[in-house]
Scaffold this active site. Structure first.
Site, PDB file in Angstrom:
ATOM      1  N   PRO A 101      -9.104-106.651 -45.515  1.00 37.90           N
ATOM      2  CA  PRO A 101     -10.423-106.043 -45.325  1.00 37.90           C
ATOM      3  C   PRO A 101     -10.361-104.637 -44.723  1.00 37.90           C
ATOM      4  O   PRO A 101      -9.504-104.344 -43.883  1.00 37.90           O
ATOM      5  CB  PRO A 101     -11.123-107.004 -44.362  1.00 37.90           C
ATOM      6  CG  PRO A 101     -10.014-107.677 -43.631  1.00 37.90           C
ATOM      7  CD  PRO A 101      -8.904-107.816 -44.640  1.00 37.90           C
ATOM      8  N   ASN A 102     -11.277-103.826 -45.180  1.00 37.16           N
ATOM      9  CA  ASN A 102     -11.502-102.458 -44.693  1.00 37.16           C
ATOM     10  C   ASN A 102     -10.452-101.451 -45.150  1.00 37.16           C
ATOM     11  O   ASN A 102     -10.602-100.254 -44.899  1.00 37.16           O
ATOM     12  CB  ASN A 102     -11.627-102.426 -43.146  1.00 37.16           C
ATOM     13  CG  ASN A 102     -12.700-103.355 -42.647  1.00 37.16           C
ATOM     14  OD1 ASN A 102     -13.842-103.275 -43.116  1.00 37.16           O
ATOM     15  ND2 ASN A 102     -12.379-104.236 -41.725  1.00 37.16           N
ATOM     16  N   TYR A 134      -4.850 -94.221 -38.942  1.00 32.58           N
ATOM     17  CA  TYR A 134      -4.343 -94.636 -40.258  1.00 32.58           C
ATOM     18  C   TYR A 134      -3.963 -93.473 -41.174  1.00 32.58           C
ATOM     19  O   TYR A 134      -3.459 -93.707 -42.273  1.00 32.58           O
ATOM     20  CB  TYR A 134      -5.378 -95.530 -40.954  1.00 32.58           C
ATOM     21  CG  TYR A 134      -5.669 -96.812 -40.199  1.00 32.58           C
ATOM     22  CD1 TYR A 134      -4.658 -97.744 -39.980  1.00 32.58           C
ATOM     23  CD2 TYR A 134      -6.941 -97.069 -39.680  1.00 32.58           C
ATOM     24  CE1 TYR A 134      -4.914 -98.911 -39.268  1.00 32.58           C
ATOM     25  CE2 TYR A 134      -7.207 -98.241 -38.974  1.00 32.58           C
ATOM     26  CZ  TYR A 134      -6.185 -99.154 -38.766  1.00 32.58           C
ATOM     27  OH  TYR A 134      -6.431-100.305 -38.066  1.00 32.58           O
ATOM     28  N   ASN A 161      -0.532-106.413 -46.609  1.00 31.99           N
ATOM     29  CA  ASN A 161      -1.133-105.885 -45.383  1.00 31.99           C
ATOM     30  C   ASN A 161      -2.410-106.698 -45.186  1.00 31.99           C
ATOM     31  O   ASN A 161      -3.439-106.398 -45.801  1.00 31.99           O
ATOM     32  CB  ASN A 161      -1.456-104.397 -45.509  1.00 31.99           C
ATOM     33  CG  ASN A 161      -2.025-103.833 -44.219  1.00 31.99           C
ATOM     34  OD1 ASN A 161      -2.409-104.604 -43.319  1.00 31.99           O
ATOM     35  ND2 ASN A 161      -2.090-102.520 -44.103  1.00 31.99           N
ATOM     36  N   ALA A 219      -7.119-107.035 -40.599  1.00 27.40           N
ATOM     37  CA  ALA A 219      -7.604-107.806 -39.446  1.00 27.40           C
ATOM     38  C   ALA A 219      -7.285-109.296 -39.568  1.00 27.40           C
ATOM     39  O   ALA A 219      -7.139-109.989 -38.551  1.00 27.40           O
ATOM     40  CB  ALA A 219      -9.104-107.596 -39.285  1.00 27.40           C
ATOM     41  N   GLU A 226       5.432-108.327 -44.680  1.00 31.11           N
ATOM     42  CA  GLU A 226       4.186-107.932 -44.006  1.00 31.11           C
ATOM     43  C   GLU A 226       4.255-106.439 -43.672  1.00 31.11           C
ATOM     44  O   GLU A 226       5.269-105.972 -43.140  1.00 31.11           O
ATOM     45  CB  GLU A 226       4.053-108.771 -42.722  1.00 31.11           C
ATOM     46  CG  GLU A 226       2.835-108.454 -41.880  1.00 31.11           C
ATOM     47  CD  GLU A 226       2.816-109.286 -40.591  1.00 31.11           C
ATOM     48  OE1 GLU A 226       3.664-110.191 -40.425  1.00 31.11           O
ATOM     49  OE2 GLU A 226       1.960-109.000 -39.729  1.00 31.11           O
ATOM     50  N   HIS A 271       2.078-103.066 -41.952  1.00 29.72           N
ATOM     51  CA  HIS A 271       0.939-102.444 -41.255  1.00 29.72           C
ATOM     52  C   HIS A 271       1.185-100.951 -41.196  1.00 29.72           C
ATOM     53  O   HIS A 271       2.296-100.517 -40.872  1.00 29.72           O
ATOM     54  CB  HIS A 271       0.791-102.996 -39.832  1.00 29.72           C
ATOM     55  CG  HIS A 271       0.557-104.463 -39.833  1.00 29.72           C
ATOM     56  ND1 HIS A 271      -0.652-105.019 -40.170  1.00 29.72           N
ATOM     57  CD2 HIS A 271       1.408-105.483 -39.609  1.00 29.72           C
ATOM     58  CE1 HIS A 271      -0.543-106.337 -40.137  1.00 29.72           C
ATOM     59  NE2 HIS A 271       0.693-106.646 -39.794  1.00 29.72           N
ATOM     60  N   ARG A 290      -1.065-100.933 -29.850  1.00 22.99           N
ATOM     61  CA  ARG A 290      -2.533-100.905 -29.846  1.00 22.99           C
ATOM     62  C   ARG A 290      -3.093-102.047 -28.974  1.00 22.99           C
ATOM     63  O   ARG A 290      -2.402-102.546 -28.094  1.00 22.99           O
ATOM     64  CB  ARG A 290      -3.023-100.967 -31.293  1.00 22.99           C
ATOM     65  CG  ARG A 290      -2.515 -99.765 -32.109  1.00 22.99           C
ATOM     66  CD  ARG A 290      -3.016 -99.798 -33.532  1.00 22.99           C
ATOM     67  NE  ARG A 290      -4.479 -99.712 -33.595  1.00 22.99           N
ATOM     68  CZ  ARG A 290      -5.188-100.002 -34.686  1.00 22.99           C
ATOM     69  NH1 ARG A 290      -4.583-100.398 -35.797  1.00 22.99           N
ATOM     70  NH2 ARG A 290      -6.511 -99.902 -34.666  1.00 22.99           N
TER      71      ARG A 290
END
Ligand code: DQA
Length: 148
Positions: free
Chosen positions: A11-12, A24, A75, A78, A99, A101, A108
């Site tokens: 998402p996003n 990002y 990825n 969230a 995975e 990111h 973070r």
């Protein structure tokens, strides 16, 4: 043997380019798709690149990959930090999972430090920006070449 790699985005991530560029970067999802396409061509991999904001849709895609694909690069965005369902689907796929990111999630907020996916992934890349996707595909290339 299949050389199809499914690259999944949660998402996003469709908002990349305008979404929190200090975290990002300025590359868009279309830029990442092009980078993945170029990398897959170099490595003679077939690429399927997808993004969704709907968890069930992502789970359906993971299920469908089981018999068609050689590996999944994901990825989960969230959902990394929330979704047992995505982890279970990835395990059920019986495929190697990498995975990715864009940001260094460990630098973070605390809630980003835990991933439901990392423990079942063959590798985790975070903090390399969009190059992490390229590195993940390169690793898939190594895995498939080692298998013969
Ligand atoms: C992300 C990190 C996640 O914590 C976040 O929710 C995202 C993007 C990354 O690529 O850095 O949406 O997965």
């Amino acid at each position: 043997m299949s050389r199809t790699v499914l690259v999944l985005n949660g998402p996003n991530l469709n908002m990349l380019g305008t979404r929190e560029p200090t975290t990002y970067g300025h590359e868009t999802l279309a830029d990442i798709s092009s980078l993945c396409r170029q990398t897959a061509d170099e490595l003679e991999l077939n690429l399927e690149f997808r993004q969704t904001n709907h968890e069930g849709e992502l789970i359906d895609w993971i299920h469908q990959a089981r018999t068609r694909c050689a590996a999944i690069v994901i990825n989960p965005a969230a959902w990394t930090h929330t979704s047992v369902a995505i982890r279970d689907a990835l395990v059920a796929s019986e495929l190697p999972v990498i995975e990715v990111h864009i940001s260094n999630v460990h630098a973070r907020e605390k809630f980003r430090h835990h991933s439901f996916v990392s423990a079942i992934a063959v590798a985790v890349l975070c903090g390399f920006g969009v190059q992490g996707y390229r590195m993940a595909l390169q690793h898939v290339g190594h895995l498939l070449n080692a298998k013969g």
